[in-house]
Design a protein around this motif. Structure first.
Motif, PDB file in Angstrom:
ATOM      1  N   GLY A  43     -32.535  25.827 -41.898  1.00  0.00           N
ATOM      2  CA  GLY A  43     -32.966  25.267 -43.228  1.00  0.00           C
ATOM      3  C   GLY A  43     -34.615  24.767 -42.895  1.00  0.00           C
ATOM      4  N   ASP A  47     -31.555  21.043 -48.037  1.00  0.00           N
ATOM      5  CA  ASP A  47     -32.410  21.497 -47.110  1.00  0.00           C
ATOM      6  C   ASP A  47     -32.276  22.712 -48.109  1.00  0.00           C
ATOM      7  OD1 ASP A  47     -34.315  22.349 -45.807  1.00  0.00           O
ATOM      8  OD2 ASP A  47     -34.069  22.254 -44.152  1.00  0.00           O
ATOM      9  N   TYR A 105     -31.008  26.939 -47.530  1.00  0.00           N
ATOM     10  CA  TYR A 105     -30.810  27.055 -46.336  1.00  0.00           C
ATOM     11  C   TYR A 105     -30.996  28.854 -46.073  1.00  0.00           C
ATOM     12  CZ  TYR A 105     -29.358  23.211 -44.269  1.00  0.00           C
ATOM     13  OH  TYR A 105     -29.415  21.421 -43.890  1.00  0.00           O
TER      14      TYR A 105
END
Length: 205
Positions: free
Chosen positions: A96, A79, A81
């Protein structure tokens, strides 16, 4: 002010060291972070709460910190972040872009915890409200050291944290006499280089 932020303020009290969020930062994160978070930024700015035990922050200031902590981990490619908040002792709350409020790093121990948020997709705004409501003063403390540290070392500024010297991961003791006020970004990057980031709950061998 919405109900979630009112509940948050009941827990933490009035803000300190408030900084107005420039329109350029709002624009930078439009479509990247939830609209509800950007609304909080507009209304309240980036600032400390609970006398500085918890801070809402500019994610851009922590881009290098995120990269340093997450490189060579499973999170590096899972992801994108962004640090949206942090504690006086360098706990990092990461948002995220697809997973929401799903990752927390306890930097002084080089440990992380994950949470599978139900507030993803078009429910991200509700996820921000849930994040604010869930925060507690005591869980942002470390060993009940915040008040003694503030009395001994003075309150924190937005670019500071209380850090142990020597670091716990170098064998230092987590005692009041080992706490110092340090520049947060530099100290967090230093801590990230000491050892591997591991989960709080390691599986038994």
């Amino acid at each position: 002010m919405d109900e979630a932020f009112s509940i948050f303020l009941e827990e933490f009290g009035s803000p300190i060291e408030s900084r107005e969020v420039p329109p350029s930062s709002i624009q930078r994160y439009q479509g990247i972070l939830p609209n509800q978070l950007l609304t909080y930024w507009r209304e309240h700015g980036w600032c400390g709460y609970g006398e500085g035990i918890f801070w809402m922050v500019n994610p851009q200031d922590y881009d290098g910190v995120v990269e340093s902590w997450l490189e060579s981990t499973k999170f590096a490619n899972s992801d994108k972040y962004h640090v949206i908040a942090r504690s006086a002792f360098g706990d990092l709350y990461l948002w995220g872009e697809t997973s929401g409020a799903s990752l927390k790093i306890t930097s002084i121990l080089s440990r992380y915890s994950v949470h599978q948020s139900i507030y993803t997709g078009d429910r991200m705004d509700a996820g921000v409200r849930a994040f604010m409501v869930s925060k507690r003063v005591d869980t942002n403390d470390y060993g009940d050291l915040f008040k003694p540290a503030k009395k001994k070392l003075a309150p924190l500024h937005p670019d500071e944290m209380y850090g142990f010297t020597p670091a716990i991961m170098l064998g230092g003791a987590d005692k009041l006499e080992n706490l110092e006020k340090v520049k947060i970004v530099e100290h967090l990057i230093f801590l990230s280089q000491l050892t591997t980031l591991n989960p709080f709950d390691l599986p038994e061998l």
